[in-house]
Design a protein around this motif. Structure first.
Motif, short mmCIF file in Angstrom:
data_model
loop_
_atom_site.label_atom_id
_atom_site.label_comp_id
_atom_site.label_asym_id
_atom_site.label_seq_id
_atom_site.Cartn_x
_atom_site.Cartn_y
_atom_site.Cartn_z
N ILE A 50 54.06 46.23 38.56
CA ILE A 50 55.07 47.27 38.43
C ILE A 50 56.40 46.61 38.11
O ILE A 50 56.82 45.67 38.80
N ASN A 51 57.02 47.08 37.03
CA ASN A 51 58.29 46.53 36.57
C ASN A 51 58.21 45.01 36.37
O ASN A 51 59.15 44.27 36.70
N GLY A 52 57.06 44.58 35.85
CA GLY A 52 56.87 43.17 35.52
C GLY A 52 56.61 42.28 36.71
O GLY A 52 56.63 41.04 36.56
N GLN A 53 56.36 42.86 37.90
CA GLN A 53 56.20 42.05 39.11
C GLN A 53 54.88 42.36 39.82
O GLN A 53 54.36 43.47 39.74
N TRP A 54 54.36 41.35 40.46
CA TRP A 54 53.24 41.50 41.41
C TRP A 54 53.38 40.38 42.44
O TRP A 54 53.65 39.24 42.04
N PRO A 55 53.29 40.64 43.73
CA PRO A 55 52.91 41.87 44.40
C PRO A 55 53.84 43.05 44.08
O PRO A 55 54.97 42.87 43.68
N LEU A 56 53.30 44.24 44.31
CA LEU A 56 54.02 45.47 43.99
C LEU A 56 55.11 45.75 45.03
O LEU A 56 55.05 45.24 46.15
N PRO A 57 56.10 46.58 44.68
CA PRO A 57 57.16 46.91 45.64
C PRO A 57 56.62 47.78 46.78
O PRO A 57 55.78 48.64 46.57
N VAL A 58 57.14 47.53 47.98
CA VAL A 58 56.84 48.39 49.13
C VAL A 58 57.70 49.63 49.03
O VAL A 58 58.92 49.54 48.85
N ILE A 59 57.09 50.81 49.13
CA ILE A 59 57.85 52.06 49.17
C ILE A 59 58.30 52.30 50.61
O ILE A 59 57.48 52.25 51.54
N GLU A 60 59.60 52.55 50.80
CA GLU A 60 60.14 52.83 52.13
C GLU A 60 60.98 54.10 52.09
O GLU A 60 61.86 54.24 51.23
N VAL A 61 60.70 55.02 52.99
CA VAL A 61 61.47 56.26 53.13
C VAL A 61 61.65 56.55 54.61
O VAL A 61 61.00 55.92 55.47
N ASP A 62 62.53 57.48 54.91
CA ASP A 62 62.67 58.01 56.26
C ASP A 62 61.95 59.34 56.36
O ASP A 62 61.82 60.07 55.37
N LYS A 63 61.49 59.66 57.55
CA LYS A 63 60.84 60.95 57.76
C LYS A 63 61.79 62.06 57.34
O LYS A 63 62.96 62.08 57.72
N GLY A 64 61.30 62.99 56.54
CA GLY A 64 62.10 64.10 56.04
C GLY A 64 62.65 63.89 54.65
O GLY A 64 63.15 64.84 54.03
N ASP A 65 62.56 62.67 54.13
CA ASP A 65 63.08 62.39 52.79
C ASP A 65 62.21 63.03 51.71
O ASP A 65 61.01 63.28 51.91
N ARG A 66 62.83 63.25 50.56
CA ARG A 66 62.07 63.60 49.36
C ARG A 66 61.81 62.32 48.60
O ARG A 66 62.74 61.55 48.31
N LEU A 67 60.55 62.06 48.27
CA LEU A 67 60.16 60.86 47.53
C LEU A 67 59.87 61.25 46.09
O LEU A 67 59.05 62.13 45.83
N VAL A 68 60.53 60.57 45.16
CA VAL A 68 60.31 60.79 43.74
C VAL A 68 59.89 59.46 43.11
O VAL A 68 60.61 58.47 43.22
N VAL A 69 58.73 59.45 42.49
CA VAL A 69 58.25 58.26 41.79
C VAL A 69 58.02 58.64 40.33
O VAL A 69 57.13 59.43 40.01
N ASN A 70 58.86 58.08 39.46
CA ASN A 70 58.70 58.28 38.02
C ASN A 70 57.84 57.15 37.48
O ASN A 70 58.28 56.00 37.40
N MET A 71 56.60 57.47 37.14
CA MET A 71 55.66 56.44 36.71
C MET A 71 55.43 56.50 35.20
O MET A 71 55.12 57.57 34.66
N PHE A 72 55.56 55.35 34.55
CA PHE A 72 55.22 55.23 33.13
C PHE A 72 54.01 54.31 33.01
O PHE A 72 53.99 53.22 33.57
N ASN A 73 52.99 54.77 32.29
CA ASN A 73 51.79 53.98 32.10
C ASN A 73 51.97 53.05 30.90
O ASN A 73 51.83 53.46 29.75
N GLY A 74 52.30 51.80 31.19
CA GLY A 74 52.46 50.81 30.15
C GLY A 74 51.30 49.85 30.05
O GLY A 74 51.44 48.75 29.50
N LEU A 75 50.12 50.26 30.58
CA LEU A 75 48.97 49.35 30.56
C LEU A 75 48.40 49.16 29.16
O LEU A 75 47.80 48.13 28.88
N GLY A 76 48.52 50.16 28.32
CA GLY A 76 48.05 50.02 26.94
C GLY A 76 46.59 50.30 26.74
O GLY A 76 46.18 50.77 25.66
#
Length: 640
Positions: A50-76
């Protein structure tokens, strides 16, 4: 007095605004593409980054948050999606992620936005849920922090540990569903990772309490976990807080999570092995170079020795982990009442006519519909409550809103299976064999199904989690309330078994789904780009929803009389016959050879006759190295 009223009013406004602004929107932009990695130091390979990196980023939120993940499939070259494992997705099961269940697969070059509110707490993870691709590296932790957790004042710092199995080959290149693997033996990993690496140290301070989150993000193998000369307290399983419970060793199946409180020693004179041990009972073959026991370190002193754990591989069968069914939820939720609806299914592993090994719940191996099941719900009006429109081979079950559902899962297989339910956690009310017996000691007799007329007393406050291990030839019984309208998978989380079809779909309160769910236009645009229909029944028929004649179907069964041994013999006989015919064909199509033998008379000097074998080929060619001798080369001379 007026000033006092004004001050009180302003204070009230501030308090109200602060309560409304506590929750926030957390946004991640993910460009999913191929990168190179070599986490075990044995083989570099392409992995999904993800974004040119591995291991992948850890997603962190607080309880009650709105989580938005904009994913682009660049695998080809690969479709993809994201499943946020353990998220309830209240009113947003269209954000759950399994392709052809709640969405269309996202093709290369297209974007997809996941957008939902996180009204829960604890330890989770995210992973690909399309074409079984998360063993290629597409998986990582998702942490939901909770300011109101009952144990917040009991620890000073926290960190997360992931464990996983690791393959050097791409999933698509491993011959699993194949004539070459008629018994369905799972591919054996090449190594086991700890935070996506090996031989790592976790620096700690003396006399300090840590909250440690443990997640098995592997695709196959359960792992034992312990820290030498330390105990800890379990405070969470799969997002459910538990009464603090002392333990020494855990058994963490794939997809399971634990949070533990560990207090360090008041000394820095040595470091302690953190030991993970792969459950070797799951592996059909263990190569001599596969390291089942891995040591990382709880590091008190970077200058001190980092000793290897003292343990033999064979000792894994003697490890006795804490029994998770005995954990009591901190909220003391009581045993749910007698069920309104029961699902009773049995795990079976068997072959179908193509010779491949499949997995079944009763007689159905999960087969993808032509229309994602959620989209069938949204386009079927009042007929959405009829199971028939979802197709026979998705193994659909329609649940009524707020019914108490009991699911009895029997195991006719000799392997264990960690089953995961999307959209819920569930009460675990019974299981056999007991944890005190090693699961695999239960294999001496026949499978033992659940008997509703003969079982031990159910617990008053049953443990709750979203992934639980079905013992070999045993059973388990779970209960939950169908209070979360959506389309939810129930499946084995061993990714190889999911690819064999060990899954079913629960359609929960479909008429409520139609009222509460909104599917963004972008999601339908992705379907068009992927060439996947998004209206109609499982066969994509929009005119006659009960006409399933065009649905995807599972392979037909083998003819009667075939045993597993007979299947293997048949498969390899066919392979041998095919190879034999191939060799005969190649030989028959090769150029015909003409052998000319000239016998010289006996020479006057008394030498023996010699046979001159002049090999020529019609048309001048020399197939197989047998052509005419090159100029200046003597013909072969054979004693005669």
């Amino acid at each position: 007095m007026a000033k006092l009223v004004q001050a009180l009013f302003c204070t009230l406004v501030v308090l109200l605004l602060s309560s409304f602004t506590t929750a926030k929107t957390v946004t991640y932009d993910f460009n999913v593409s191929w990168v190179n990695a070599n986490p075990d130091g044995l083989a570099e390979r392409k992995v999904i980054g993800i974004n040119g990196q591995w291991p992948l980023p850890v997603i962190e939120v607080d309880k009650g948050d709105r989580l938005v993940v904009n994913m682009f499939n660049g695998l080809g070259d690969k479709n993809t999606s994201i499943h946020f494992h353990g998220m309830f997705q209240t009113n947003t099961s269209n954000m759950d992620g399994p392709s052809m269940v709640t969405q269309c697969p996202i093709p290369p070059g297209y974007s997809f936005t996941y957008n939902f509110t996180v009204n829960q707490n604890g330890t989770y993870w995210y992973h690909c849920h399309t074409d079984f691709c998360y063993p290629d590296g597409y998986r990582q932790a998702l942490i939901v922090h909770d300011n109101d957790a009952y144990f917040n004042d009991d620890y000073d710092e926290e960190f997360t540990i992931t464990t996983s199995d690791w393959y050097h080959e791409f999933v698509e290149d491993i011959r699993f569903l194949s004539l070459y693997n008629p018994t369905g033996a799972e591919p054996v990993p090449k190594s086991f990772l700890f935070n996506d690496t090996q031989n790592s140290s976790l620096p700690v301070k003396p006399d300090t309490t840590y909250l440690i989150r443990l997640i098995n993000i592997g695709a196959f193998v359960s792992q034992f976990f312990y820290i030498e000369d330390h105990t800890f307290k379990i405070v969470e399983i799969d997002g459910v807080y538990t009464e603090p419970t002392e333990a020494e060793t855990l058994y963490i199946a794939v997809a399971q999570r634990y949070s533990i409180l560990l207090t360090t020693k008041n000394s820095t004179d040595r470091n302690y092995p953190i030991v993970t041990v792969a459950d070797s009972d799951l592996l059909d073959v263990i190569s001599p170079d596969l390291q089942l026991n891995n040591t990382n370190w709880l590091q008190y002193n970077a200058e001190a020795a980092h000793p290897q754990a003292v343990m033999k591989v064979e000792a894994s069968a003697d490890l006795v982990p804490f029994d998770d069914i005995t954990l009591v939820p901190h909220d003391h939720m009581e045993l749910l009442p007698e069920p309104d609806f029961e699902i009773n299914v049995t795990v079976i592993m068997d072959n179908l006519r193509n010779g491949f090994g499949y997995a079944f719940l009763n007689d159905i191996t999960f087969t993808m519909p032509k229309v994602p099941t959620l989209y069938t719900v949204m386009s079927s009006g009042g007929l959405a409550t009829n199971e028939a429109i979802y197709g026979e081979y998705t193994h659909p079950m329609v649940l009524k809103h707020n019914d108490v559902v009991q699911l009895v899962l029997n195991n006719a297989d000799s392997g264990s299976h960690p089953f995961h339910l999307h959209g819920h956690n569930f009460q675990v009310i019974d299981r056999a064999p007991p944890y005190g017996e090693h699961f695999y000691d239960y294999l001496a007799g026949d499978p033992v199904p659940f008997d509703p007329a003969n079982h031990s007393a159910f617990p008053t406050f049953p443990a709750r989690r979203d992934t639980f291990v079905l013992p070999p030839q045993g059973y388990y019984v779970i209960r939950f309330v169908a209070d979360n309208p959506g389309v939810w998978m129930f499946h084995c989380h061993i990714d190889w078994h999911l690819s064999q079809g060990l899954a079913m779909v629960l359609i929960e309160a479909p008429l409520e789904i139609q009222k509460t769910h909104h599917i963004p236009q972008q999601h339908y645009d992705v379907c068009r780009a992927a060439g996947v229909p998004f209206e109609g029944n499982a066969a994509a028929d929009t005119q006659s929803l009960f006409d399933l004649s065009g649905q995807n179907t599972q392979e037909p069964p083998l003819p009667g009389g075939f045993t597993a041994r007979g299947i293997v013999a048949l498969v390899f006989s066919c392979i041998s016959a095919f190879l034999g015919m191939a060799f005969i064909t190649v030989y028959g199509l090769s150029e015909p050879k003409v052998v000319q033998k000239d016998i010289d008379p006996v020479n006057d000097d008394g030498d023996e006759d010699v046979l001159h074998e002049n090999v020529t080929a019609a048309g001048g060619g020399g197939g197989g190295g047998g052509g005419a001798p090159a100029a200046g080369v003597e013909p072969k001379v054979v004693a005669g």
